[in-house]
Design a protein around this motif. Structure first.
Motif, PDB file in Angstrom:
ATOM      1  N   LEU A 234       0.700  -1.068  -0.541  1.00 34.50           N
ATOM      2  CA  LEU A 234      -0.221   0.074   0.209  1.00 34.50           C
ATOM      3  C   LEU A 234       0.667   0.991   0.063  1.00 34.50           C
ATOM      4  N   SER A 235       0.724   2.105  -0.778  1.00 35.40           N
ATOM      5  CA  SER A 235       1.644   3.206  -0.582  1.00 35.40           C
ATOM      6  C   SER A 235       1.072   5.028  -1.626  1.00 35.40           C
ATOM      7  N   GLY A 236       1.546   5.172  -2.159  1.00 30.81           N
ATOM      8  CA  GLY A 236       1.535   5.959  -3.535  1.00 30.81           C
ATOM      9  C   GLY A 236       2.509   5.732  -4.377  1.00 30.81           C
ATOM     10  N   ALA A 237       2.305   6.801  -5.075  1.00 29.35           N
ATOM     11  CA  ALA A 237       2.726   6.849  -6.814  1.00 29.35           C
ATOM     12  C   ALA A 237       3.723   7.998  -7.127  1.00 29.35           C
ATOM     13  N   CYS A 238       4.124   8.089  -5.893  1.00 27.53           N
ATOM     14  CA  CYS A 238       5.607   9.097  -6.427  1.00 27.53           C
ATOM     15  C   CYS A 238       6.427   8.367  -7.186  1.00 27.53           C
ATOM     16  N   ASP A 239       7.514   9.383  -7.706  1.00 30.28           N
ATOM     17  CA  ASP A 239       8.835   9.324  -7.609  1.00 30.28           C
ATOM     18  C   ASP A 239       9.389   8.494  -6.974  1.00 30.28           C
TER      19      ASP A 239
ATOM     20  N   ALA B 229      -4.039   0.245 -10.179  1.00 31.48           N
ATOM     21  CA  ALA B 229      -3.262  -0.268  -8.409  1.00 31.48           C
ATOM     22  C   ALA B 229      -3.730   1.111  -8.073  1.00 31.48           C
ATOM     23  N   PHE B 230      -4.136   1.607  -8.786  1.00 32.13           N
ATOM     24  CA  PHE B 230      -4.534   3.676  -8.255  1.00 32.13           C
ATOM     25  C   PHE B 230      -5.704   3.188  -8.120  1.00 32.13           C
ATOM     26  N   VAL B 231      -6.409   3.369  -6.516  1.00 32.04           N
ATOM     27  CA  VAL B 231      -7.315   3.405  -6.038  1.00 32.04           C
ATOM     28  C   VAL B 231      -7.485   5.709  -5.766  1.00 32.04           C
ATOM     29  N   HIS B 232      -8.581   5.715  -6.803  1.00 34.92           N
ATOM     30  CA  HIS B 232      -8.619   7.027  -5.922  1.00 34.92           C
ATOM     31  C   HIS B 232      -9.327   7.489  -4.870  1.00 34.92           C
ATOM     32  N   VAL B 233      -9.113   7.990  -4.103  1.00 36.00           N
ATOM     33  CA  VAL B 233      -9.714   8.147  -2.583  1.00 36.00           C
ATOM     34  C   VAL B 233     -10.805   9.485  -2.292  1.00 36.00           C
TER      35      VAL B 233
ATOM     36  N   ASP C 263       7.476   4.793  -3.920  1.00 34.65           N
ATOM     37  CA  ASP C 263       6.811   3.916  -4.262  1.00 34.65           C
ATOM     38  C   ASP C 263       6.889   3.702  -5.730  1.00 34.65           C
ATOM     39  N   GLU C 264       7.332   4.270  -6.941  1.00 33.61           N
ATOM     40  CA  GLU C 264       6.834   3.478  -7.874  1.00 33.61           C
ATOM     41  C   GLU C 264       8.514   2.401  -7.887  1.00 33.61           C
ATOM     42  N   THR C 265       9.005   2.397  -6.869  1.00 34.06           N
ATOM     43  CA  THR C 265       9.736   1.783  -7.492  1.00 34.06           C
ATOM     44  C   THR C 265       9.493   0.716  -7.069  1.00 34.06           C
ATOM     45  N   PHE C 266       9.208  -0.035  -4.993  1.00 28.23           N
ATOM     46  CA  PHE C 266       7.933  -0.731  -4.656  1.00 28.23           C
ATOM     47  C   PHE C 266       7.304  -1.087  -5.136  1.00 28.23           C
ATOM     48  N   GLY C 267       6.554  -0.464  -5.419  1.00 29.87           N
ATOM     49  CA  GLY C 267       5.648  -0.869  -6.555  1.00 29.87           C
ATOM     50  C   GLY C 267       5.338  -2.128  -7.812  1.00 29.87           C
ATOM     51  N   ASP C 268       7.163  -1.446  -8.670  1.00 28.13           N
ATOM     52  CA  ASP C 268       7.983  -2.422  -9.945  1.00 28.13           C
ATOM     53  C   ASP C 268       8.403  -3.596  -8.654  1.00 28.13           C
ATOM     54  N   MET C 269       9.150  -3.685  -7.357  1.00 28.67           N
ATOM     55  CA  MET C 269       9.215  -5.479  -6.847  1.00 28.67           C
ATOM     56  C   MET C 269       8.616  -5.701  -6.643  1.00 28.67           C
ATOM     57  N   ALA C 270       7.362  -5.168  -6.268  1.00 31.21           N
ATOM     58  CA  ALA C 270       6.197  -5.355  -5.251  1.00 31.21           C
ATOM     59  C   ALA C 270       5.606  -6.669  -6.583  1.00 31.21           C
ATOM     60  N   MET C 271       4.880  -6.195  -8.055  1.00 30.02           N
ATOM     61  CA  MET C 271       4.196  -6.966  -8.771  1.00 30.02           C
ATOM     62  C   MET C 271       5.419  -7.926  -9.358  1.00 30.02           C
ATOM     63  N   GLY C 272       6.789  -7.729  -9.748  1.00 32.36           N
ATOM     64  CA  GLY C 272       7.156  -8.699 -10.062  1.00 32.36           C
ATOM     65  C   GLY C 272       7.106 -10.063  -9.065  1.00 32.36           C
ATOM     66  N   HIS C 273       7.134  -9.873  -7.984  1.00 35.95           N
ATOM     67  CA  HIS C 273       7.185 -10.745  -6.622  1.00 35.95           C
ATOM     68  C   HIS C 273       5.746 -11.699  -7.274  1.00 35.95           C
ATOM     69  N   GLN C 274       4.517 -11.022  -8.054  1.00 33.17           N
ATOM     70  CA  GLN C 274       3.004 -11.229  -7.953  1.00 33.17           C
ATOM     71  C   GLN C 274       3.048 -10.612  -6.469  1.00 33.17           C
ATOM     72  N   HIS C 275       3.076 -10.017  -5.789  1.00 32.96           N
ATOM     73  CA  HIS C 275       2.473  -9.221  -5.427  1.00 32.96           C
ATOM     74  C   HIS C 275       0.874  -8.482  -5.068  1.00 32.96           C
ATOM     75  N   HIS C 276      -0.134  -8.079  -5.015  1.00 30.00           N
ATOM     76  CA  HIS C 276      -0.639  -7.451  -4.950  1.00 30.00           C
ATOM     77  C   HIS C 276      -0.489  -5.408  -4.637  1.00 30.00           C
TER      78      HIS C 276
ATOM     79  N   LEU D 260       5.847   8.862 -13.693  1.00 31.43           N
ATOM     80  CA  LEU D 260       5.429   8.407 -15.464  1.00 31.43           C
ATOM     81  C   LEU D 260       5.705   6.946 -15.184  1.00 31.43           C
ATOM     82  N   ASN D 261       6.292   6.460 -14.823  1.00 32.82           N
ATOM     83  CA  ASN D 261       6.424   5.014 -14.407  1.00 32.82           C
ATOM     84  C   ASN D 261       5.303   4.370 -14.150  1.00 32.82           C
ATOM     85  N   ALA D 262       4.804   4.712 -12.880  1.00 35.24           N
ATOM     86  CA  ALA D 262       3.433   4.261 -12.508  1.00 35.24           C
ATOM     87  C   ALA D 262       2.731   4.179 -13.332  1.00 35.24           C
ATOM     88  N   LYS D 263       2.380   5.871 -14.005  1.00 34.85           N
ATOM     89  CA  LYS D 263       1.038   6.187 -14.335  1.00 34.85           C
ATOM     90  C   LYS D 263       1.094   5.209 -15.811  1.00 34.85           C
TER      91      LYS D 263
END
Length: 136
Positions: A79-84, A124-128, A87-100, A115-118
């Motif tokens: 669970l995170s934001g999507a900033c440079d 995975a973006f949840v607009h609150v 956030d985006e690096t850990f997101g890539d790593m999580a997806m690479g390991h089949q994590h949600h 840009l990478n997150a977009k």
């Protein structure tokens, strides 16, 4: 047809790609040359994407209101934001390991997402909504 070209007061916003759709998926629906079978498959995928976006929003509400049923979580999950950066690096790593992955974004936050997150993590973006973030 005529409606998609502005006739009959058809709302032009309805022709814009919704936030839960990928560019590729939307392109199947917006191209006249797409075979009917591919268009039908794209509609099914779009409905699935909408349902997933709705589920993620309900997840965000449950966290904010404190009524999250942890037994129903799909773990592991980041669970995170999507900033440079992290956030985006850990997101890539999580997806690479089949994590949600879930990136929580408040009103106006998507413009600050990397840009990478977009490009790779938009699913995975949840607009609150602002109402969830305001004290009651």
């Amino acid at each position: 047809g005529g409606a998609s070209n502005g006739m009959f007061d058809f709302p032009q916003d309805a022709l814009q790609r919704p936030y839960f759709s990928t560019e590729e998926l939307w392109s199947f629906l917006s191209c006249y040359e797409t075979p009917v079978e591919m268009s039908a498959a794209a509609v099914v995928a779009l409905v699935d994407a909408f349902a997933e976006a709705k589920r993620r929003h309900e997840f965000a509400e449950a966290i904010v209101f404190g009524n999250l049923d942890r037994s129903k979580l799909e773990l592991p999950m980041l669970l995170s934001g999507a900033c440079d950066g992290a956030d985006e690096t850990f997101g890539d790593m999580a997806m690479g390991h089949q994590h949600h992955l879930v990136h929580f974004l408040g009103p106006g936050d998507e413009e600050w997402a990397s840009l990478n997150a977009k490009e790779k993590q938009k699913h995975a973006f949840v607009h609150v909504k602002r109402e969830l973030l305001e004290d009651k």
